[in-house]
Design a protein around this motif. Structure first.
Motif, short mmCIF file in Angstrom:
data_model
loop_
_atom_site.label_atom_id
_atom_site.label_comp_id
_atom_site.label_asym_id
_atom_site.label_seq_id
_atom_site.Cartn_x
_atom_site.Cartn_y
_atom_site.Cartn_z
N ASP A 355 0.90 -1.28 -0.12
CA ASP A 355 0.00 -0.03 0.10
C ASP A 355 0.84 1.33 -0.03
O ASP A 355 0.30 2.44 -0.21
N GLN A 356 2.30 0.94 0.12
CA GLN A 356 3.20 2.25 0.01
C GLN A 356 3.08 2.89 -1.42
O GLN A 356 3.13 4.00 -1.80
N ALA A 357 2.51 2.03 -2.35
CA ALA A 357 2.41 2.31 -3.81
C ALA A 357 1.31 3.31 -4.09
O ALA A 357 1.30 3.86 -5.13
N LEU A 358 0.22 3.55 -3.30
CA LEU A 358 -0.91 4.17 -3.49
C LEU A 358 -0.36 5.58 -3.55
O LEU A 358 -0.94 6.23 -4.50
N MET A 359 0.38 6.47 -2.77
CA MET A 359 0.87 7.61 -2.95
C MET A 359 1.70 7.85 -4.18
O MET A 359 1.85 8.71 -4.59
N HIS A 360 2.57 6.90 -4.70
CA HIS A 360 2.91 6.82 -5.92
C HIS A 360 1.87 7.16 -7.07
O HIS A 360 2.45 8.06 -7.95
N GLY A 361 0.80 6.42 -6.88
CA GLY A 361 -0.21 6.52 -8.05
C GLY A 361 -0.74 8.03 -7.85
O GLY A 361 -0.97 8.68 -8.82
N VAL A 362 -1.03 8.46 -6.51
CA VAL A 362 -1.55 9.87 -6.43
C VAL A 362 -0.52 10.91 -7.12
O VAL A 362 -1.23 11.71 -7.71
N ASN A 363 0.59 10.74 -6.58
CA ASN A 363 1.55 11.77 -7.21
C ASN A 363 2.03 11.65 -8.40
O ASN A 363 1.90 12.80 -9.27
#
Length: 375
Positions: A355-363
């Motif tokens: 779930d650390q990848a969620l903010m990769h997608g957001v950004n």
């Protein structure tokens, strides 16, 4: 709102959506939940009387700015999990929704930005049925859109954690639900009917012998078969089954579909039974746009580093996202493929990802929006 606060909110939103999954065309609570979040962030929302889904408008639509849309799919699969059938987000749509909402919260965070952008956030139903995008086109939600971005989690075999691809080149897919109609017979008298199970086995054998251009990935397989009841001394004459057809381009899909229908014709003539296609779901192969890909590639580089930009991802999987560009050819669209350590794979009942990848997608989506406007 701090970025760290947004990150936690995105995770919390993902968890809520994961725990409240709803299947295609039944995403009522999901629609209401997202609608309330969009309204709380100052969006003008549009819902639909005859279907689920919601669209939020954020920004200034009166200045003649290019309109940028970002789409998230909202439906879950119906599948067996730990011995029980239930709605299950094993394709990552819960993550897609959370990331697109995170994009909205990042836009809110940048004071003064609202007057410089014209953003549509499309939360689309029924992607798993291959029908939701067509419904949104029918509702004219993309008629004024210039750029369209999507996002999808990728299995670890395709894209690693901390990496991303600026375009997913999906293949075409068709799903048939088929009814075979005959009549039952006594187990001692197999000459009095045609055994639906044997006919099903014959169809499996025949579709396995379909050979098309080996340079273009393609497949057809039976994914469901039901015949007979509780009495073992009855030879079933009726059956229902499903077929899944895949091809990397739309032209080969037409050839594959023709072959399958010729097999049905042969079976009808050989066994004197009725074979009717009761329902067909379909997804078109991707039509790519270089300008949108360049924007997404630049955005990945800015967030993850240029060394973590993957090549275009060609996959036999499908997504109805591409109906938007087929029905509205002027759209400049691409779908971001996000590495997230996803395993064992998409549609596995116990699929997990980092779930650390969620903010990769957001950004990345945030940068893609700003880069589109040159901000």
């Amino acid at each position: 709102m701090k970025v760290e606060t947004i990150a936690q909110r995105v995770k919390d939103t993902f968890q809520y959506l994961h725990n409240h999954a709803e299947i295609s065309w039944e995403e009522v609570k999901t629609t209401n939940y997202i609608s309330s979040l969009l309204e709380n962030s100052g969006c003008d929302i549009t819902t639909f009387k005859d279907c689920t889904g919601v669209m939020g408008k954020y920004g200034n639509f009166n200045k003649g700015l290019p309109v940028v849309a970002v789409r998230a799919d909202i439906d879950a699969l119906w599948q067996e999990v730990n011995g029980k059938f239930q709605a299950n987000h094993s394709c990552g749509h819960d993550a897609h929704m959370a990331m697109v909402l995170g994009l909205l919260w990042r836009l809110e965070q940048n004071e003064g930005l609202k007057d410089k952008v014209a953003i549509k956030l499309i939360f689309q139903p029924a992607e798993e049925k291959g029908a939701g995008a067509l419904k949104m086109v029918e509702k004219e939600v993309v008629d004024d859109v210039d750029y369209l971005f999507g996002i999808h989690l990728r299995p670890e075999q395709e894209t690693k954690m901390g990496r991303a691809t600026p375009v997913i080149v999906h293949g075409a897919a068709k799903m048939y639900n088929v009814e075979l109609k005959g009549h039952d017979a006594h187990g001692a008298r197999p000459h009095q009917n045609q055994n639906a199970i044997e006919i099903g086995a014959q169809i499996v054998n025949m579709i396995n012998k379909i050979h098309l251009d080996p340079r273009v990935p393609h497949s057809v397989k039976m994914t469901n078969f039901q015949a007979g009841g509780k009495n073992a001394n009855i030879i079933p004459g009726n059956a229902s089954f499903s077929l899944d057809l895949r091809a990397q381009n739309n032209e080969l899909m037409e050839e594959l579909e023709t072959k399958v229908n010729r097999i049905f014709d042969a079976i009808r003539n050989l066994y004197d039974v009725e074979i009717g296609i009761s329902n067909t779901d379909q997804i078109a192969a991707a039509k790519t746009n270089e300008e949108a890909i360049v924007i997404m590639k630049k955005s990945i580089g800015e967030i993850l580093g240029e060394e973590n930009i993957d090549q275009p991802l060609v996959t036999p999987g499908g997504d109805d996202f591409h109906f938007y560009t087929i029905k509205r050819p002027s759209l400049k669209a691409t779908m971001l493929g996000l590495g997230c350590d996803l395993k064992p794979g998409l549609h596995h009942p116990h699929m997990t990802f980092n779930d650390q990848a969620l903010m990769h997608g957001v950004n990345i989506l945030y940068r893609a929006v700003l880069n589109t406007y040159g901000l």
